[in-house]
Every structure is written in C-alpha cells, then in structure tokens.
Design a protein around this motif. Structure first.
Motif, PDB file in Angstrom:
ATOM      1  N   ALA A  87       0.813  -1.214   0.000  1.00 30.95           N
ATOM      2  CA  ALA A  87       0.000   0.000   0.000  1.00 30.95           C
ATOM      3  C   ALA A  87       0.851   1.270   0.000  1.00 30.95           C
ATOM      4  CB  ALA A  87      -0.932  -0.009   1.210  1.00 30.95           C
ATOM      5  N   SER A  88       2.025   1.222   0.610  1.00 31.51           N
ATOM      6  CA  SER A  88       2.880   2.411   0.683  1.00 31.51           C
ATOM      7  C   SER A  88       4.335   1.977   0.650  1.00 31.51           C
ATOM      8  CB  SER A  88       2.588   3.203   1.961  1.00 31.51           C
ATOM      9  OG  SER A  88       2.776   2.391   3.110  1.00 31.51           O
ATOM     10  N   ILE A  89       5.143   2.765  -0.072  1.00 29.83           N
ATOM     11  CA  ILE A  89       6.555   2.427  -0.265  1.00 29.83           C
ATOM     12  C   ILE A  89       7.413   3.667  -0.010  1.00 29.83           C
ATOM     13  CG2 ILE A  89       8.312   1.611  -1.893  1.00 29.83           C
ATOM     14  CD1 ILE A  89       6.129   0.157  -3.419  1.00 29.83           C
ATOM     15  N   LEU A  90       8.486   3.490   0.744  1.00 34.66           N
ATOM     16  CA  LEU A  90       9.486   4.539   0.941  1.00 34.66           C
ATOM     17  C   LEU A  90      10.752   4.134   0.190  1.00 34.66           C
ATOM     18  CD1 LEU A  90      10.339   7.184   2.346  1.00 34.66           C
ATOM     19  CD2 LEU A  90      11.116   5.790   4.285  1.00 34.66           C
ATOM     20  N   ASP A  91      11.203   5.015  -0.691  1.00 31.69           N
ATOM     21  CA  ASP A  91      12.419   4.786  -1.485  1.00 31.69           C
ATOM     22  C   ASP A  91      13.591   5.395  -0.724  1.00 31.69           C
ATOM     23  OD1 ASP A  91      14.387   4.519  -3.395  1.00 31.69           O
ATOM     24  OD2 ASP A  91      13.466   5.907  -4.835  1.00 31.69           O
ATOM     25  N   TRP A  92      14.349   4.544  -0.020  1.00 21.94           N
ATOM     26  CA  TRP A  92      15.420   4.992   0.874  1.00 21.94           C
ATOM     27  C   TRP A  92      16.717   5.170   0.076  1.00 21.94           C
ATOM     28  CZ3 TRP A  92      14.560   5.640   6.181  1.00 21.94           C
ATOM     29  CH2 TRP A  92      15.694   5.954   6.947  1.00 21.94           C
ATOM     30  N   GLY A  93      17.176   6.416  -0.001  1.00 20.42           N
ATOM     31  CA  GLY A  93      18.371   6.710  -0.793  1.00 20.42           C
ATOM     32  C   GLY A  93      18.001   6.949  -2.245  1.00 20.42           C
ATOM     33  N   SER A  94      17.007   7.811  -2.454  1.00 22.82           N
ATOM     34  CA  SER A  94      16.418   7.993  -3.785  1.00 22.82           C
ATOM     35  C   SER A  94      17.312   8.750  -4.757  1.00 22.82           C
ATOM     36  CB  SER A  94      15.066   8.710  -3.660  1.00 22.82           C
ATOM     37  OG  SER A  94      15.175   9.853  -2.833  1.00 22.82           O
ATOM     38  N   GLY A  95      18.358   9.413  -4.247  1.00 21.62           N
ATOM     39  CA  GLY A  95      19.342  10.031  -5.132  1.00 21.62           C
ATOM     40  C   GLY A  95      18.940  11.411  -5.633  1.00 21.62           C
ATOM     41  N   PRO A  96      19.816  12.039  -6.442  1.00 22.14           N
ATOM     42  CA  PRO A  96      19.549  13.386  -6.940  1.00 22.14           C
ATOM     43  C   PRO A  96      18.329  13.437  -7.854  1.00 22.14           C
ATOM     44  CG  PRO A  96      21.504  12.450  -7.987  1.00 22.14           C
ATOM     45  CD  PRO A  96      21.141  11.541  -6.868  1.00 22.14           C
ATOM     46  N   VAL A  97      18.042  12.333  -8.528  1.00 23.17           N
ATOM     47  CA  VAL A  97      16.834  12.209  -9.351  1.00 23.17           C
ATOM     48  C   VAL A  97      16.094  10.966  -8.854  1.00 23.17           C
ATOM     49  CG1 VAL A  97      15.902  11.939 -11.681  1.00 23.17           C
ATOM     50  CG2 VAL A  97      18.036  13.210 -11.337  1.00 23.17           C
ATOM     51  N   PRO A  98      14.938  11.119  -8.211  1.00 22.72           N
ATOM     52  CA  PRO A  98      14.257   9.966  -7.599  1.00 22.72           C
ATOM     53  C   PRO A  98      13.543   9.092  -8.626  1.00 22.72           C
ATOM     54  CG  PRO A  98      12.944  11.933  -7.266  1.00 22.72           C
ATOM     55  CD  PRO A  98      14.233  12.391  -7.943  1.00 22.72           C
ATOM     56  N   SER A  99      14.322   8.469  -9.497  1.00 19.98           N
ATOM     57  CA  SER A  99      13.744   7.735 -10.624  1.00 19.98           C
ATOM     58  C   SER A  99      12.942   6.518 -10.181  1.00 19.98           C
ATOM     59  CB  SER A  99      14.853   7.298 -11.588  1.00 19.98           C
ATOM     60  OG  SER A  99      15.489   8.425 -12.151  1.00 19.98           O
ATOM     61  N   PHE A 129       5.546   2.687   6.861  1.00 24.02           N
ATOM     62  CA  PHE A 129       5.345   2.177   5.515  1.00 24.02           C
ATOM     63  C   PHE A 129       5.251   0.654   5.511  1.00 24.02           C
ATOM     64  CE2 PHE A 129       7.183   6.307   5.168  1.00 24.02           C
ATOM     65  CZ  PHE A 129       6.569   6.879   4.063  1.00 24.02           C
ATOM     66  N   GLU A 130       4.497   0.163   4.539  1.00 24.71           N
ATOM     67  CA  GLU A 130       4.383  -1.290   4.391  1.00 24.71           C
ATOM     68  C   GLU A 130       5.672  -1.876   3.814  1.00 24.71           C
ATOM     69  OE1 GLU A 130       1.578  -4.491   2.027  1.00 24.71           O
ATOM     70  OE2 GLU A 130       0.713  -2.591   2.668  1.00 24.71           O
ATOM     71  N   THR A 131       6.329  -1.100   2.948  1.00 24.95           N
ATOM     72  CA  THR A 131       7.556  -1.562   2.299  1.00 24.95           C
ATOM     73  C   THR A 131       8.563  -0.417   2.199  1.00 24.95           C
ATOM     74  OG1 THR A 131       6.366  -3.209   0.972  1.00 24.95           O
ATOM     75  CG2 THR A 131       8.538  -2.549   0.178  1.00 24.95           C
ATOM     76  N   ILE A 132       9.826  -0.713   2.424  1.00 21.73           N
ATOM     77  CA  ILE A 132      10.919   0.202   2.116  1.00 21.73           C
ATOM     78  C   ILE A 132      11.819  -0.472   1.094  1.00 21.73           C
ATOM     79  CG2 ILE A 132      13.001   1.340   3.001  1.00 21.73           C
ATOM     80  CD1 ILE A 132      11.578   1.750   5.631  1.00 21.73           C
ATOM     81  N   VAL A 133      12.158   0.251   0.035  1.00 16.27           N
ATOM     82  CA  VAL A 133      13.093  -0.254  -0.965  1.00 16.27           C
ATOM     83  C   VAL A 133      14.393   0.526  -0.837  1.00 16.27           C
ATOM     84  CG1 VAL A 133      11.365  -1.126  -2.566  1.00 16.27           C
ATOM     85  CG2 VAL A 133      12.094   1.255  -2.750  1.00 16.27           C
ATOM     86  N   CYS A 134      15.497  -0.183  -0.953  1.00 21.57           N
ATOM     87  CA  CYS A 134      16.824   0.397  -0.742  1.00 21.57           C
ATOM     88  C   CYS A 134      17.736  -0.171  -1.825  1.00 21.57           C
ATOM     89  CB  CYS A 134      17.299   0.035   0.666  1.00 21.57           C
ATOM     90  SG  CYS A 134      18.949   0.624   1.101  1.00 21.57           S
ATOM     91  N   LEU A 135      17.725   0.471  -3.003  1.00 20.75           N
ATOM     92  CA  LEU A 135      18.416  -0.067  -4.172  1.00 20.75           C
ATOM     93  C   LEU A 135      19.753   0.630  -4.390  1.00 20.75           C
ATOM     94  CD1 LEU A 135      18.545  -1.824  -6.706  1.00 20.75           C
ATOM     95  CD2 LEU A 135      17.199  -0.061  -7.894  1.00 20.75           C
ATOM     96  N   GLU A 136      20.818  -0.155  -4.370  1.00 22.55           N
ATOM     97  CA  GLU A 136      22.173   0.355  -4.592  1.00 22.55           C
ATOM     98  C   GLU A 136      22.480   1.514  -3.630  1.00 22.55           C
ATOM     99  OE1 GLU A 136      24.453  -0.918  -6.550  1.00 22.55           O
ATOM    100  OE2 GLU A 136      23.508  -1.875  -8.274  1.00 22.55           O
ATOM    101  N   VAL A 137      22.134   1.308  -2.367  1.00 20.95           N
ATOM    102  CA  VAL A 137      22.332   2.328  -1.337  1.00 20.95           C
ATOM    103  C   VAL A 137      23.087   1.767  -0.137  1.00 20.95           C
ATOM    104  CG1 VAL A 137      21.160   3.915   0.251  1.00 20.95           C
ATOM    105  CG2 VAL A 137      20.233   3.556  -2.042  1.00 20.95           C
ATOM    106  N   ALA A 138      22.813   0.519   0.232  1.00 20.85           N
ATOM    107  CA  ALA A 138      23.401  -0.054   1.450  1.00 20.85           C
ATOM    108  C   ALA A 138      24.927  -0.082   1.405  1.00 20.85           C
ATOM    109  CB  ALA A 138      22.862  -1.471   1.690  1.00 20.85           C
ATOM    110  N   GLU A 139      25.497  -0.134   0.212  1.00 19.21           N
ATOM    111  CA  GLU A 139      26.955  -0.131   0.097  1.00 19.21           C
ATOM    112  C   GLU A 139      27.555   1.232   0.463  1.00 19.21           C
ATOM    113  OE1 GLU A 139      25.100   0.456  -3.973  1.00 19.21           O
ATOM    114  OE2 GLU A 139      24.833  -0.904  -2.261  1.00 19.21           O
ATOM    115  N   HIS A 140      26.710   2.265   0.529  1.00 20.14           N
ATOM    116  CA  HIS A 140      27.160   3.604   0.910  1.00 20.14           C
ATOM    117  C   HIS A 140      27.052   3.848   2.421  1.00 20.14           C
ATOM    118  CE1 HIS A 140      27.114   4.909  -3.342  1.00 20.14           C
ATOM    119  NE2 HIS A 140      25.982   4.228  -3.433  1.00 20.14           N
TER     120      HIS A 140
END
Length: 221
Positions: A87-99, A129-140
C-alpha cells in the motif's frame, strides 16, 4: 586499538590495502568494509553521485529499475499470505533524481523519496510504511547497523525491507580488483551472513535472497 566489524561487531578483522586505502574483511561474518578514516567527505560523495546516470529517459536504466520492481513484486505474489501490491513504499536513498520513486508512482504505488543529500526530510514521525526499498544504497552506509535500524523504525509491524546490493560472494577475482569496490562512495560490502546479522540487530528477520542481488527482510510483528 582494534577495529570492530560494522556488521557483526567482531574484532577478528583481516586488513587489506588497496590503492592507498585500507579495508577490513571480517573473519566471522565475511563482510568487507572501508576503515572509517578513509571515508570520502560529504562533498566528494555528492560530486560522485551527480555523475551517475539515473534518468528514466535512459532505456537501460529504466529496465534495470523495472527488473528490481518485478523481482520484489514476484516475491510478494508467491510468498503465502503477502499482498501483491504494497500500500505504501518509501524509497530509501532515492538520489539526486528519484527515478525509482517516479517509476513506482507511474505504476500506481503510493511511493515517497528519501535521501540524505537530496531529500533529507523524512515523513512525519507518525508515518510508517508497508515496504521500504533500498536499491544500490546499502553499500554507501557508513554505519550499517544504525541505518538498518533507522529504516526499520519507518516500517509497519510485519512490513518489508527490500535491499539491492551486490554481495561480496559475487567476486570472481580478488577484492582489490572487484569492480564494485572502485566507486569511492562504496564503503560497505555485505556477505549474506553479514546482511542477516545487520538485519537481526534492527529486529528484521532475513527472508532470503530473491534475485541476483536482491534481499528481503521482514520486521517483527
């Protein structure tokens, strides 16, 4: 003075010197990390991020993001009892352009961006949030256990964290030559065991690897 592993807190660390930098490899959990005195400055990190090509107008990048979305949605559809569309998603580490946020919104998701450098205002403290996505961020992450705890704090009970990061086990050569290490902002390199340990430190249950480099955690209900 001994250094603690940032993943499992062990002091059984093997040092690796690479191109004037010093990394640690934990003999307990298998993770690799850059010693903190070599961390890039915030300014250097921003300069590096702004050289990334993260535009949805790039068909290759759009397909990459879509494959990530499809991977975790397929997991949600096949895992017993899960809803196919969070139902709801937080994009963690969305970057300069939150694509990734934009692509999720295009597909009807209620998605929100967060980024330490570019979108530093988190939702209201009462929002979960129901879901958090963290794509190519945890390495930072300079402090993985702290960051996983922060993400867990914004999940609903039984909510899901989806992390996309290339695992240390994927190295086909020695660490010094691994392509993923060459980015100066990459400081934390996880084994599957280190991911499980870091997740557990934030009360997140490791549900497993669901793709080539995608991992799912579930917050305890």
């Amino acid at each position: 003075m001994k250094t603690d592993c940032p993943f499992c807190l062990s002091q059984r660390i093997r040092k690796i010197e690479c191109s004037s930098l010093v990394y640690g490899n934990c003999e307990v959990c298998g993770g690799f990390f850059l010693f903190s005195r070599y961390f890039p400055s915030s300014q250097k990190s921003r300069e590096r991020y702004e050289h990334h090509n993260n535009e949805l107008s790039d068909p290759g990048y759009r397909n990459y993001l879509q494959n990530f979305i499809d991977t975790f949605l397929d997991f949600f559809r096949t895992d017993a009892g899960l809803r196919s569309r969070p139902a709801s998603i937080l994009d963690w580490g969305s970057g300069p352009v939150p694509s990734l946020t934009t692509l999720l919104q295009e597909q009807g998701f209620e998605a929100y961006p967060y980024d330490l450098h570019y979108q530093p205002v988190l939702p209201d403290a009462a929002v979960r949030f129901e879901t958090i996505v963290c794509l190519e961020v945890a390495e930072h992450f300079l402090s993985p256990r702290d960051e996983f705890r922060r993400m867990a704090d914004f999940l609903l009970p039984s909510g899901y964290l989806v992390v996309g990061t290339h695992p240390a086990e994927s190295m086909s050569c020695d660490f010094e030559k691994w392509w993923y290490r060459s980015d100066i902002t990459h400081v934390s390199f996880y084994s599957e065991k280190s991911l499980e340990i870091v997740g557990a430190s934030a009360d997140l249950v490791f549900r497993g690897k669901i793709g080539q480099f995608e991992y799912v955690f579930q917050k305890k209900g």
